[in-house]
Design a protein around this motif. Structure first.
Motif, PDB file in Angstrom:
ATOM      1  N   LYS A   1       0.846  -1.197   0.000  1.00  0.00           N
ATOM      2  CA  LYS A   1       0.000   0.000   0.000  1.00  0.00           C
ATOM      3  C   LYS A   1       0.882   1.248   0.000  1.00  0.00           C
ATOM      4  N   TYR A   2       0.553   2.175  -0.897  1.00  0.00           N
ATOM      5  CA  TYR A   2       1.309   3.418  -1.023  1.00  0.00           C
ATOM      6  C   TYR A   2       0.353   4.607  -0.890  1.00  0.00           C
ATOM      7  N   PRO A   3       0.409   5.331   0.232  1.00  0.00           N
ATOM      8  CA  PRO A   3      -0.469   6.496   0.380  1.00  0.00           C
ATOM      9  C   PRO A   3       0.008   7.686  -0.460  1.00  0.00           C
TER      10      PRO A   3
ATOM     11  N   GLN B   1       2.573  13.766   6.236  1.00  0.00           N
ATOM     12  CA  GLN B   1       1.977  13.717   4.888  1.00  0.00           C
ATOM     13  C   GLN B   1       3.006  13.913   3.781  1.00  0.00           C
TER      14      GLN B   1
ATOM     15  N   TYR C   1       3.750  10.837   2.087  1.00  0.00           N
ATOM     16  CA  TYR C   1       2.676  10.215   1.296  1.00  0.00           C
ATOM     17  C   TYR C   1       2.817  10.639  -0.172  1.00  0.00           C
TER      18      TYR C   1
ATOM     19  N   PHE D   1       3.603   1.554   3.082  1.00  0.00           N
ATOM     20  CA  PHE D   1       3.202   1.566   4.491  1.00  0.00           C
ATOM     21  C   PHE D   1       4.325   1.060   5.385  1.00  0.00           C
TER      22      PHE D   1
ATOM     23  N   GLU E   1      -2.929   3.480   9.523  1.00  0.00           N
ATOM     24  CA  GLU E   1      -4.191   3.159   8.838  1.00  0.00           C
ATOM     25  C   GLU E   1      -5.296   4.115   9.301  1.00  0.00           C
TER      26      GLU E   1
ATOM     27  N   ILE F   1      -4.886   7.658   8.077  1.00  0.00           N
ATOM     28  CA  ILE F   1      -5.182   7.821   6.652  1.00  0.00           C
ATOM     29  C   ILE F   1      -6.687   7.718   6.384  1.00  0.00           C
ATOM     30  N   GLU F   2      -7.348   6.830   7.109  1.00  0.00           N
ATOM     31  CA  GLU F   2      -8.800   6.666   6.926  1.00  0.00           C
ATOM     32  C   GLU F   2      -9.538   7.968   7.229  1.00  0.00           C
TER      33      GLU F   2
ATOM     34  N   VAL G   1      -5.914  12.021   1.447  1.00  0.00           N
ATOM     35  CA  VAL G   1      -4.980  10.921   1.188  1.00  0.00           C
ATOM     36  C   VAL G   1      -5.704   9.785   0.465  1.00  0.00           C
ATOM     37  N   THR G   2      -5.094   9.354  -0.621  1.00  0.00           N
ATOM     38  CA  THR G   2      -5.589   8.196  -1.384  1.00  0.00           C
ATOM     39  C   THR G   2      -4.539   7.083  -1.266  1.00  0.00           C
ATOM     40  N   VAL G   3      -4.996   5.839  -1.244  1.00  0.00           N
ATOM     41  CA  VAL G   3      -4.066   4.715  -1.120  1.00  0.00           C
ATOM     42  C   VAL G   3      -4.031   3.931  -2.426  1.00  0.00           C
TER      43      VAL G   3
END
Length: 396
Positions: free
Chosen positions: A345-347, A358, A361, A367, A382, A385-386, A391-393
Motif C-alpha cells: 500500500k502506497y499512500p 503527509q 505520502y 506503508f 491506517e 489515513i482513513e 490521502v488516497t491509497v
C-alpha cells in the motif's frame, strides 16, 4: 583507457537494449597487411563474419593510434564484436615499421559481452608476447596453430567457461567471470531470510558483523529491529545484508503482518514438484513431531490469497493451526519460492499543504517503510489515513 564504439541502425553511439547471456559465436584475428590492407587472417568458424560485413566495419576493428590497447565493442548487423586492437612498433621486423592486429570475440547483437572483455585482453596480451618472441602472428605458416588455439578457446569457454592453452613453454589460463548486478539498496523495513543452504553453517565461519546479526535473521525481523536487537549500527547491518544478498546467502522479504494482502502466482509449481511440496510440508509444520500438513490444505491456504483479502481474514476462516500449519512460515515459504507476492500500500497526499508525516505520502513510499521511519504501528497509520480525506491509497 576503456572505450566502446557501439554502431547500431542509426550509426555510432546507438545502443541495443534487452541484453541476454550469450555464447561466443566466433573468434577471429584481423590484421593490417602491408599490401592487402585490413583483413581477417584467421577465423573460427570460417566465414562467420563475411567479407561484406568486415569491409563495412574494419575502420573500427583496426582503429586510429589513440584507440590502441583498449577494449572496443562494435555492435552492428546483428553481431557484437569485442576487440583489443594492438600496434607493435618495430622498424626492422615489419614492412610498414609496425604490425597492427586485433583479436576479436563475436556474440549476438543483444548478448551481454562485458564478461568477455578481460578474456579478450588477456588472450591479446598472450598473442603480443608470442609475436614479439617468434613472429607467431605475422608469419603465414603459423595460422594453423592459431586456428587450433581459437577452436580450443571457443569450445572450452562456451562449454566450461575456462580454457588452457599450451604453446611451447608458454601456458595461459582463461576464465570467464560472470559479474552480478549490484543488489538493491537495503532499507530499514526489509526482512532478510537466510537461504536453506546456509542455515547449518557454523557461526565462526562468518565475518564478525554477520556473526552478530545472524541469530536475528529469521524471515520475520526487519533490518531496523535486527540492528536494535543485535546492538549493531543500522548502516553496518544494511551493508552486511546487502553483501549477503549479492552472494545469494540472504533473500529480502516484505514485513509479515496480518493486515497484509497477498496474491498467488505460479502456484502450479507446488503441485507439480513432489520435492517442493514435501519441503513445504516440513517447513510450514507448526509441530514437526505431529502429522505433517497435507498438500491440499497448504494449497487451499495459498489459493485463498487474493486482492482485498487480508492474511488475518484467511486465518480466521481456515484456522491453519488446526491443521498443524504455521501461517507465518507458510507466507515466508510462499514468498521465497514466489508462489505469492505481497500487495503493498502506497499512500498519496492530494491536498495542498502537507504536514510533516503527509510529506511521506508521495505514492513512492510503502506503508511498511512509513511505519519504520515514524516508529508508528500500521494500525495507527491506517486510522490516520482513513480519517484524512486528502490521502488516497494505491495498492500495487
Amino acid at each position: 583507457m576503456h572505450s566502446h564504439a557501439n554502431e547500431g541502425a542509426n550509426g555510432i553511439g546507438s545502443s541495443v537494449g534487452g541484453s541476454t547471456e550469450g555464447k561466443i559465436r566466433c573468434i577471429f584475428l584481423s590484421e593490417f597487411h602491408a599490401t592487402a590492407g585490413c583483413k581477417i587472417s584467421c577465423q573460427v568458424p570460417d566465414n562467420y563474419i563475411s567479407k561484406e560485413v568486415f569491409d563495412a566495419i574494419n575502420v573500427y576493428i583496426i582503429p586510429k593510434q589513440h584507440l590502441q590497447r583498449c577494449i572496443l565493442t562494435v555492435n552492428t548487423m546483428d553481431v557484437k564484436i569485442v576487440g583489443y586492437p594492438v600496434d607493435i612498433q618495430d622498424q626492422q621486423k615489419y614492412a610498414r615499421n609496425a604490425f597492427l592486429f586485433n583479436l576479436c570475440f563475436v556474440c549476438d547483437s543483444r548478448a551481454r559481452s562485458v564478461q568477455y572483455e578481460p578474456v579478450v585482453k588477456k588472450l591479446s596480451e598472450y598473442l603480443i608476447m608470442m609475436e614479439e618472441e617468434s613472429c607467431f602472428l605475422s608469419r603465414e605458416d603459423d595460422k594453423v596453430r592459431l586456428q587450433n588455439i581459437f577452436e580450443t578457446v571457443l569450445r572450452d569457454l562456451n562449454e566450461r567457461k575456462v580454457a588452457t592453452i599450451v604453446e611451447g613453454d608458454n601456458t595461459i589460463y582463461l576464465k570467464i567471470v560472470m559479474h552480478k548486478p549490484d543488489p538493491p539498496s537495503v532499507k530499514d523495513h526489509m526482512v532478510p531470510l537466510l537461504l536453506v543452504n546456509f542455515r547449518n553453517k557454523p557461526l565462526e565461519n562468518w565475518d564478525l558483523t554477520t556473526q552478530q546479526i545472524l541469530p536475528y535473521i529469521n524471515g520475520i525481523n526487519h533490518v531496523a529491529r535486527i540492528a536494535a536487537e543485535a546492538d549493531v549500527e543500522t548502516d553496518l547491518v544494511k551493508s552486511c545484508i546487502q553483501n549477503l544478498v549479492y552472494y545469494g546467502v540472504v533473500q529480502l522479504l516484505p514485513i509479515l503482518k496480518y493486515s497484509n494482502v497477498y496474491m498467488t502466482q505460479n502456484l502450479k509449481h507446488l503441485i507439480q514438484s513432489t520435492a517442493l511440496s514435501n519441503a513445504c510440508r516440513k517447513y510450514v509444520a507448526l509441530n514437526p513431531d505431529k502429522t505433517l500438513p497435507s498438500v491440499q490444505k497448504i494449497f487451499q491456504f495459498y489459493a485463498s490469497m487474493t486482492h482485498g483479502v487480508t492474511l488475518r481474514a484467511i486465518c480466521q476462516r481456515l484456522c491453519p493451526q488446526n491443521h498443524n500449519i504455521d501461517e507465518r512460515k507458510l507466507v515466508i515459504f510462499g514468498l521465497q519460492h514466489k508462489f505469492i507476492r505481497c500487495i503493498h500500500k502506497y499512500p498519496v497526499f492530494t491536498g495542498s499543504v502537507p504536514s510533516c508525516r503527509q510529506k511521506m505520502y508521495t505514492g513512492l513510499i510503502s506503508f511498511d517503510e512509513i511505519c519504520c521511519k515514524t516508529g508508528l504501528s500500521p494500525y495507527t497509520i491506517e486510522k490516520d489515513i482513513e480519517k484524512d480525506t486528502n490521502v488516497t491509497v494505491i495498492w500495487k
